[in-house]
Write an enzyme that holds these catalytic residues in place. Structure first.
Site, mmCIF file in Angstrom:
data_model
loop_
_atom_site.group_PDB
_atom_site.id
_atom_site.type_symbol
_atom_site.label_atom_id
_atom_site.label_comp_id
_atom_site.label_asym_id
_atom_site.label_seq_id
_atom_site.Cartn_x
_atom_site.Cartn_y
_atom_site.Cartn_z
ATOM 1 N N LYS A 185 20.487 22.590 34.681
ATOM 2 C CA LYS A 185 19.539 22.096 33.778
ATOM 3 C C LYS A 185 20.125 22.326 32.293
ATOM 4 O O LYS A 185 19.948 23.294 31.786
ATOM 5 C CB LYS A 185 18.112 22.653 34.041
ATOM 6 C CG LYS A 185 16.991 21.682 32.901
ATOM 7 C CD LYS A 185 16.000 22.438 32.634
ATOM 8 C CE LYS A 185 16.295 23.347 31.266
ATOM 9 N NZ LYS A 185 16.268 22.392 30.235
ATOM 10 N N GLY A 238 20.996 31.319 26.862
ATOM 11 C CA GLY A 238 19.808 30.757 25.962
ATOM 12 C C GLY A 238 19.170 32.023 25.068
ATOM 13 O O GLY A 238 19.882 33.004 25.267
ATOM 14 N N SER A 239 17.927 31.857 24.887
ATOM 15 C CA SER A 239 17.470 33.062 24.073
ATOM 16 C C SER A 239 17.000 34.237 24.850
ATOM 17 O O SER A 239 16.734 34.116 26.128
ATOM 18 C CB SER A 239 16.210 32.229 23.123
ATOM 19 O OG SER A 239 15.102 31.988 24.169
ATOM 20 N N THR A 240 16.821 35.299 24.192
ATOM 21 C CA THR A 240 16.359 36.599 24.870
ATOM 22 C C THR A 240 15.115 36.318 25.515
ATOM 23 O O THR A 240 14.743 36.859 26.785
ATOM 24 C CB THR A 240 16.365 37.852 23.844
ATOM 25 O OG1 THR A 240 17.744 37.792 23.569
ATOM 26 C CG2 THR A 240 16.227 39.144 24.620
ATOM 27 N N GLU A 261 23.072 35.211 29.528
ATOM 28 C CA GLU A 261 24.026 35.111 28.142
ATOM 29 C C GLU A 261 23.074 34.779 27.214
ATOM 30 O O GLU A 261 22.380 34.017 26.863
ATOM 31 C CB GLU A 261 25.248 34.105 28.332
ATOM 32 C CG GLU A 261 26.101 34.285 29.276
ATOM 33 C CD GLU A 261 26.970 35.629 28.799
ATOM 34 O OE1 GLU A 261 26.867 35.940 27.622
ATOM 35 O OE2 GLU A 261 27.627 35.865 29.593
ATOM 36 N N CYS A 296 25.613 31.775 19.122
ATOM 37 C CA CYS A 296 25.080 33.066 19.426
ATOM 38 C C CYS A 296 25.589 34.216 18.804
ATOM 39 O O CYS A 296 25.028 35.100 18.762
ATOM 40 C CB CYS A 296 24.892 33.089 20.982
ATOM 41 S SG CYS A 296 26.758 32.920 21.593
ATOM 42 N N GLU A 395 17.174 36.971 15.213
ATOM 43 C CA GLU A 395 18.302 36.031 15.412
ATOM 44 C C GLU A 395 17.516 34.782 14.843
ATOM 45 O O GLU A 395 16.974 34.112 15.129
ATOM 46 C CB GLU A 395 18.629 35.904 16.869
ATOM 47 C CG GLU A 395 19.659 34.581 16.957
ATOM 48 C CD GLU A 395 19.810 34.296 18.425
ATOM 49 O OE1 GLU A 395 18.966 33.989 19.172
ATOM 50 O OE2 GLU A 395 21.077 34.459 18.817
HETATM 51 P P1 NDP Z 1 16.063 28.698 24.971
HETATM 52 O O1 NDP Z 1 16.051 30.067 25.714
HETATM 53 O O2 NDP Z 1 14.882 28.240 24.231
HETATM 54 O O3 NDP Z 1 16.520 27.708 26.102
HETATM 55 C C1 NDP Z 1 17.607 27.746 26.892
HETATM 56 C C2 NDP Z 1 17.411 26.896 28.034
HETATM 57 O O4 NDP Z 1 16.609 27.438 28.943
HETATM 58 C C3 NDP Z 1 17.047 25.380 27.780
HETATM 59 O O5 NDP Z 1 17.868 24.581 28.509
HETATM 60 C C4 NDP Z 1 15.472 25.570 28.129
HETATM 61 O O6 NDP Z 1 15.215 24.167 28.336
HETATM 62 C C5 NDP Z 1 15.791 26.298 29.222
HETATM 63 N N1 NDP Z 1 14.310 26.862 29.526
HETATM 64 C C6 NDP Z 1 13.218 27.163 28.839
HETATM 65 N N2 NDP Z 1 12.219 27.726 29.407
HETATM 66 C C7 NDP Z 1 12.548 27.956 30.799
HETATM 67 C C8 NDP Z 1 12.030 28.558 31.621
HETATM 68 N N3 NDP Z 1 10.780 28.945 31.727
HETATM 69 N N4 NDP Z 1 12.562 28.689 32.865
HETATM 70 C C9 NDP Z 1 13.839 28.202 33.018
HETATM 71 N N5 NDP Z 1 14.697 27.494 31.810
HETATM 72 C C10 NDP Z 1 13.881 27.591 30.607
HETATM 73 O O7 NDP Z 1 17.295 28.796 24.121
HETATM 74 P P2 NDP Z 1 17.702 27.519 23.125
HETATM 75 O O8 NDP Z 1 18.136 26.279 23.982
HETATM 76 O O9 NDP Z 1 17.008 27.361 22.011
HETATM 77 O O10 NDP Z 1 19.033 28.088 22.522
HETATM 78 C C11 NDP Z 1 19.504 28.738 21.576
HETATM 79 C C12 NDP Z 1 19.660 30.262 22.080
HETATM 80 O O11 NDP Z 1 20.537 30.421 22.981
HETATM 81 C C13 NDP Z 1 19.817 31.383 21.123
HETATM 82 O O12 NDP Z 1 19.120 32.430 21.287
HETATM 83 C C14 NDP Z 1 21.372 31.757 21.392
HETATM 84 O O13 NDP Z 1 21.672 33.110 20.945
HETATM 85 C C15 NDP Z 1 21.421 31.600 22.810
HETATM 86 N N6 NDP Z 1 22.872 31.546 23.097
HETATM 87 C C16 NDP Z 1 23.488 32.480 23.823
HETATM 88 C C17 NDP Z 1 24.910 32.452 24.095
HETATM 89 C C18 NDP Z 1 25.804 33.534 24.570
HETATM 90 O O14 NDP Z 1 26.808 33.247 25.207
HETATM 91 N N7 NDP Z 1 25.004 34.813 24.833
HETATM 92 C C19 NDP Z 1 25.774 31.282 23.700
HETATM 93 C C20 NDP Z 1 24.859 30.115 23.135
HETATM 94 C C21 NDP Z 1 23.607 30.457 22.993
HETATM 95 P P3 NDP Z 1 14.484 23.445 26.886
HETATM 96 O O15 NDP Z 1 15.618 23.293 26.086
HETATM 97 O O16 NDP Z 1 14.131 22.041 27.790
HETATM 98 O O17 NDP Z 1 13.410 24.022 26.845
#
Ligand code: NDP
Length: 492
Positions: A185, A238-240, A261, A296, A395
């Site tokens: 996804k 994604g986010s924490t 991650e 990130c 962040e």
């Molecule tokens: P989010 O956590 O908002 O979303 C990440 C993914 O999770 C998206 O596809 C999102 O869908 C999906 N998602 C949201 N809610 C749920 C849920 N309840 N269950 C399953 N999946 C869900 O992060 P962002 O997309 O805003 O990305 C930015 C973040 O990613 C930053 O915190 C950044 O630091 C981190 N990141 C970390 C990296 C690493 O390697 N450590 C690398 C790159 C980014 P949708 O977008 O459709 O809401």
């Protein structure tokens, strides 16, 4: 409209979910995909509902059992993945444009970096898959004890919007190489490039059902995917905050292993004996501007010896005056848009809170008005920050550098250690002892010395603390998609 870039109005990306080798229309909640560069609506899409998620995961589970992908000799799987990487390169221009259309990634970067890294990443894991050996253990004479690696089955992969294509494919590549089926996804904000790349995987010979891509909303599509009973492993970037929810859902629906991650707040720890303040300033300014800080591991905290703080801040400020905001499809643009109006407002809110708590905005601090409908943020430097200031704790995910100063080595190292995040950090010094002490003391998955942001496909990458756990890339990033089985045989 563009200078040697592409015309965004001429692109017609595919819609829906890619399941079983074909596009299936979305049946879930509607959402808008917007060009962050100019706020233009690309299309209203429908995400994948829980029903479609069930169909994709069920097909993936079936493909895992019946397609023969996992049973093929590893080098046969590798050949298909090599073909896939080749097809991606053959379609470089199309994929680079699709990637730049809905994301913040500049066409100069998607053309010359992202698409190449995607293809090379897939090749890295294809080359590596027959290098992961099992073991024969020491045992009594009539017993043979072996350790073998086995794919998990269906891997759920969830990826963010900031570097969409690379982050998605560097999950799919190793998981497929290891023999798994993958259901991805992507972020609903950036669905298009990865859909096309999944089509190319099918064309290259990845069996139907072995790879599905389901755009949709996180709480709907993402959550249904994580909680699906036939999913055996969850790989999330994604986010924490979302990572925590994913871990809870994975625990409550079968105790699936997860790799997370997550976010970061990387320190740039600069001692007064740093080899060249100009070079340090180049690296810090570069990190703040790359993808407008929406990275990130961005080095967003300057932790600097108070004796050189003003001089270095001044050098960085001079470099941050140059970036040119503009659309991602214009090759002259050097400062990316912010992904959404919501994210732009969040950056402004954090800066307002920082100021209220006594911090000083040295430069920037506002939205950049380009007049074309996109959301841009001025490169910003904030100083006089206390450790509990909002700009230090959060962040920001924008082009914002927060300055903290120290007066001794121990204090500097202590400040570099963030209370929440531990993704990466950098140390700048000419003293090898100090460099090693700091590198070993900072709790982070990656520490750079006298450089910043160098990544390598063979180097594991991931977080300490609430930046997550598990590693992407390198042999560790491949091995995690394999479970370990011990077999004891009594020989009669
Ligand atoms: P989010 O956590 O908002 O979303 C990440 C993914 O999770 C998206 O596809 C999102 O869908 C999906 N998602 C949201 N809610 C749920 C849920 N309840 N269950 C399953 N999946 C869900 O992060 P962002 O997309 O805003 O990305 C930015 C973040 O990613 C930053 O915190 C950044 O630091 C981190 N990141 C970390 C990296 C690493 O390697 N450590 C690398 C790159 C980014 P949708 O977008 O459709 O809401």
């Amino acid at each position: 409209m563009q200078v040697n870039g592409f015309n965004p109005d001429e692109l017609t990306p595919s819609s829906g979910s890619f399941i079983g080798g074909q596009y299936i229309p979305g049946d879930g909640t509607e959402y808008e995909v917007i060009r962050p560069s100019d706020g233009h609506l690309i299309r209203t899409e429908r995400g994948a509902s829980a029903t479609l998620v069930d169909r994709a995961v069920t097909e993936a589970a079936k493909a895992f059992k019946t397609s023969g992908w996992a049973a093929r000799p590893p080098r046969e799987r590798a050949k298909v993945l090599f073909r896939w990487a080749g097809l991606i390169e053959e379609h470089l221009e199309e994929i680079a444009s699709l990637e730049s259309l809905a994301s913040c990634r500049l066409i100069n970067e998607t053309r010359h970096l992202d698409v190449g890294v995607t293809a090379e990443g897939i090749r890295f894991f294809a080359e590596a898959i027959d290098k992961l050996d099992g073991k024969v253990l020491a045992s009594e004479e009539n017993v043979m004890s072996m350790v073998v690696n086995e794919p998990y089955g269906v891997v759920a992969a969830i990826s963010p919007w900031n570097v969409p294509l690379v982050l998605a494919t560097l999950k799919i590549g190793p998981a497929l190489a290891a023999g798994n089926a993958v259901v991805l996804k992507p972020s609903e904000l950036t669905p298009y490039s990865i859909l096309r790349v999944a089509e190319l995987a099918h064309e290259a010979g990845v069996p139907a059902g072995q790879l599905a891509v389901l755009p949709g909303l996180g709480p709907e599509t993402g959550s249904a995917l994580v909680r699906h009973p036939l999913v055996n492993y969850v790989s999330f970037t994604g986010s924490t905050a979302t990572g925590k929810q994913v871990m809870i859902d994975a625990a409550n629906t079968g105790l699936k292993p997860v790799c997370l991650e997550l976010g970061g707040k990387s320190p740039q720890l600069v001692f007064r004996d740093a080899p060249s303040l100009d070079r340090v300033a180049d690296r810090i300014a570069g990190s703040i501007c790359f993808n407008a800080g929406q990275v990130c591991f961005a080095g967003t905290r300057l932790v600097v010896d108070e004796k050189i703080g003003d001089e270095l801040t001044e050098k960085i400020a001079r470099r941050l005056k140059n970036p040119k905001p503009g659309p991602t499809w214009d090759t002259e643009t050097t400062l990316s848009p912010i992904i959404s109006a919501k994210q732009g407002a969040r950056i402004a809110d954090i800066l307002r809170d920082a100021k209220t708590a006594g911090a000083e905005i040295v430069m920037g601090g506002k939205r950049e008005e380009t007049g074309n409908g996109g959301v841009f943020f001025q490169p910003t430097i904030v100083r006089n920050t206390k450790p509990d200031n909002a700009v230090i704790l959060n962040e920001v995910f924008g082009p914002v550098l927060a300055v903290q100063s120290f007066s001794g080595v121990e204090e500097g190292i202590a400040l570099a250690d963030h209370p929440v995040y531990g993704l990466a950090g950098a140390v700048h010094t000419s003293d090898i002892n100090k460099a090693l002490l700091a590198a070993k003391s900072i709790p982070a998955g990656t520490v750079w010395v006298n450089t910043f942001g160098e990544l390598s496909l063979n180097a594991p990458f991931g977080g300490y603390k609430q930046s997550g756990f598990g590693r992407d890339y390198g042999m560790t990033g491949l091995a995690k998609y394999l479970n370990t089985k011990t077999i004891h045989i009594r020989l009669n």
